[in-house]
Each structure stands twice: as C-alpha cells, then as structure tokens.
Design a protein around this motif. Structure first.
Motif, PDB file in Angstrom:
ATOM      1  N   ASP A   1      47.366  31.527  42.511  1.00 30.65           N
ATOM      2  CA  ASP A   1      46.705  32.098  43.696  1.00 30.65           C
ATOM      3  C   ASP A   1      45.237  32.380  43.425  1.00 30.65           C
ATOM      4  OD1 ASP A   1      49.048  31.986  45.124  1.00 30.65           O
ATOM      5  OD2 ASP A   1      49.542  34.117  44.849  1.00 30.65           O
ATOM      6  N   MET A   2      44.957  32.980  42.278  1.00 30.81           N
ATOM      7  CA  MET A   2      43.576  33.337  41.955  1.00 30.81           C
ATOM      8  C   MET A   2      42.706  32.105  41.784  1.00 30.81           C
ATOM      9  SD  MET A   2      44.193  36.606  39.432  1.00 30.81           S
ATOM     10  CE  MET A   2      42.832  36.180  38.437  1.00 30.81           C
ATOM     11  N   GLY A   3      43.273  31.059  41.215  1.00 30.17           N
ATOM     12  CA  GLY A   3      42.500  29.853  40.935  1.00 30.17           C
ATOM     13  C   GLY A   3      42.646  28.777  41.976  1.00 30.17           C
TER      14      GLY A   3
ATOM     15  N   GLU B   1      34.485  33.676  47.802  1.00 28.67           N
ATOM     16  CA  GLU B   1      35.569  34.614  47.513  1.00 28.67           C
ATOM     17  C   GLU B   1      36.548  34.017  46.505  1.00 28.67           C
ATOM     18  OE1 GLU B   1      36.957  35.387  51.485  1.00 28.67           O
ATOM     19  OE2 GLU B   1      35.629  37.124  51.714  1.00 28.67           O
ATOM     20  N   ARG B   2      36.858  32.724  46.626  1.00 32.14           N
ATOM     21  CA  ARG B   2      37.734  32.066  45.646  1.00 32.14           C
ATOM     22  C   ARG B   2      37.067  32.055  44.266  1.00 32.14           C
ATOM     23  NH1 ARG B   2      38.618  28.822  49.979  1.00 32.14           N
ATOM     24  NH2 ARG B   2      37.235  27.170  49.253  1.00 32.14           N
TER      25      ARG B   2
ATOM     26  N   ASP C   1      31.862  28.871  53.729  1.00 31.91           N
ATOM     27  CA  ASP C   1      30.981  29.273  52.634  1.00 31.91           C
ATOM     28  C   ASP C   1      31.479  30.563  51.992  1.00 31.91           C
ATOM     29  OD1 ASP C   1      29.077  27.183  53.036  1.00 31.91           O
ATOM     30  OD2 ASP C   1      28.249  28.314  54.726  1.00 31.91           O
ATOM     31  N   LEU C   2      31.824  31.517  52.831  1.00 34.58           N
ATOM     32  CA  LEU C   2      32.297  32.802  52.318  1.00 34.58           C
ATOM     33  C   LEU C   2      33.629  32.636  51.594  1.00 34.58           C
ATOM     34  CD1 LEU C   2      31.580  35.738  52.117  1.00 34.58           C
ATOM     35  CD2 LEU C   2      32.709  36.138  54.292  1.00 34.58           C
ATOM     36  N   GLY C   3      34.508  31.800  52.121  1.00 34.43           N
ATOM     37  CA  GLY C   3      35.797  31.544  51.480  1.00 34.43           C
ATOM     38  C   GLY C   3      35.637  30.951  50.093  1.00 34.43           C
ATOM     39  N   ARG C   4      34.696  29.998  49.948  1.00 30.74           N
ATOM     40  CA  ARG C   4      34.451  29.395  48.629  1.00 30.74           C
ATOM     41  C   ARG C   4      33.945  30.449  47.647  1.00 30.74           C
ATOM     42  NH1 ARG C   4      32.998  24.970  51.723  1.00 30.74           N
ATOM     43  NH2 ARG C   4      30.821  25.568  51.880  1.00 30.74           N
TER      44      ARG C   4
ATOM     45  N   PRO D   1      37.428  41.068  42.608  1.00 34.08           N
ATOM     46  CA  PRO D   1      36.664  39.946  43.155  1.00 34.08           C
ATOM     47  C   PRO D   1      35.643  40.384  44.214  1.00 34.08           C
ATOM     48  CG  PRO D   1      39.020  39.497  43.250  1.00 34.08           C
ATOM     49  CD  PRO D   1      38.858  40.885  42.751  1.00 34.08           C
ATOM     50  N   ASP D   2      36.049  41.305  45.073  1.00 37.16           N
ATOM     51  CA  ASP D   2      35.127  41.779  46.115  1.00 37.16           C
ATOM     52  C   ASP D   2      33.932  42.499  45.502  1.00 37.16           C
ATOM     53  OD1 ASP D   2      36.759  40.740  48.093  1.00 37.16           O
ATOM     54  OD2 ASP D   2      37.802  42.645  48.448  1.00 37.16           O
TER      55      ASP D   2
END
Length: 183
Positions: free
Chosen positions: A153-155, A23-24, A18-21, A37-38
């Motif tokens: 990388d960002m997307g 963050e992306r 969940d956190l990874g999604r 992003p953070d």
C-alpha cells in the motif's frame, strides 16, 4: 531560480493527479523517518514557500518538492540512526520488532554491543539503498515489522513488484556483503 510567488502559484494550479503522486512519494519516503507522510509533504511545501529551499526555473515544481521530501527524509533517517537507543533490559512484547534488541539473557555490555551493531547495520543498509526508494521503503518497513500488505500500500506495489524489489534487495546485499555482515 523561481520566486516564492511562482512556487505558490504553481502549487495552486496542482491537480489531484499531481497531489496524488506527491502523497504516494511521501508515503514511500517517510518510512523510517519518524514522520508521517502528510508531515513530510507539508514540511517540504513549507520550506519551499518560506524560501528555505529554492527551485531552479527548469525543474518542475512536483519534481522539486519530491527532491525536497527526499532530502528531508534522508536527513531524518541519518539523525535517527545517530540517536542512541534507550531500551529496557526487560523485553517489551508490545515494542516494535526492530527495537527489541535487548533480552533478559543479555548483560549490559552485550546490549550495548547489540545496539551499536544494529546501528551499523542500519547505516549500511541506508547507504546501500539510498538511490533506490522502493528498496529502501521495503528494507525500512521490514525493520519496522510492517506487513507485506502495508508495504504494498505504501509503495503502490502489487505482489509481483514487491517480490521483484525483495529479489533486488537480496541480490544487492549479497553483492555488497558476499561473506555476510562484517562490521
């Protein structure tokens, strides 16, 4: 509406997926906002936990936070596009490509017209791709001079997806401005 305590409990149960999604998503949404992003993700969480934003009971917390980040990013981009650009009449070779509107050959009047035109272009592109986060990420990244590697990388995209997004951007711009940009 969910209470702040319910939101906090749901956040504590978040897994790494969940956190990874989120963050992306924050990496994509933060492009062109002036926020990292953070910072974007933390601001969304802060607003949720302080009750500034309310979450309907039927909406998942991750979807709710995504929408809060999207709203914050959109507001930040609008604020940036309204902000006047203060640039030197001398070109700074270390400046970001999108900010190098001025050149030594331009008069002050030409510089002001170029800034206004750039601002209008930016607003039009943001409005055109407001409903397509991937395309907006690529457009804003290109304006900021980001490399294809950074955009991928960002997307969380590969070469094929990036090429598809660029094709979608080109087609949408050609459809919206068939005779080219006319302010």
């Amino acid at each position: 509406m969910r209470s702040v305590a319910e939101i906090q409990a749901a956040l504590e149960e978040f897994g790494s997926d969940d956190l990874g999604r989120l963050e992306r998503a924050a990496r994509q949404l933060s492009v062109g906002t002036g926020m990292g992003p953070d910072d974007l993700l933390q601001e969304a969480i802060r607003r949720a936990l302080e009750g500034e934003r309310t979450c309907p009971c039927e909406v998942e917390i991750s979807v709710f936070l995504y929408n809060v980040m999207k709203s914050i990013a959109s507001a930040s981009r609008k604020q940036i596009s309204r902000r006047p650009r203060h640039e030197s009449l001398d070109e700074d070779e270390n400046a970001e490509p999108a900010s190098r509107v001025a050149s030594r050959e331009r008069s002050v009047e030409e510089l002001l017209v170029a800034r206004a035109d750039y601002s209008e272009h930016l607003k039009a592109l943001q409005a055109l791709f407001d409903d397509d986060e991937q395309a907006l990420l690529v457009v804003m990244g290109d304006l900021d001079g980001e490399s294809a590697t950074v955009l991928k990388d960002m997307g969380a995209m590969d070469d094929k997806v990036l090429a598809t997004v660029r094709r979608r951007i080109r087609r949408k711009i050609e459809k919206a401005f068939p005779e080219g940009w006319k302010p």
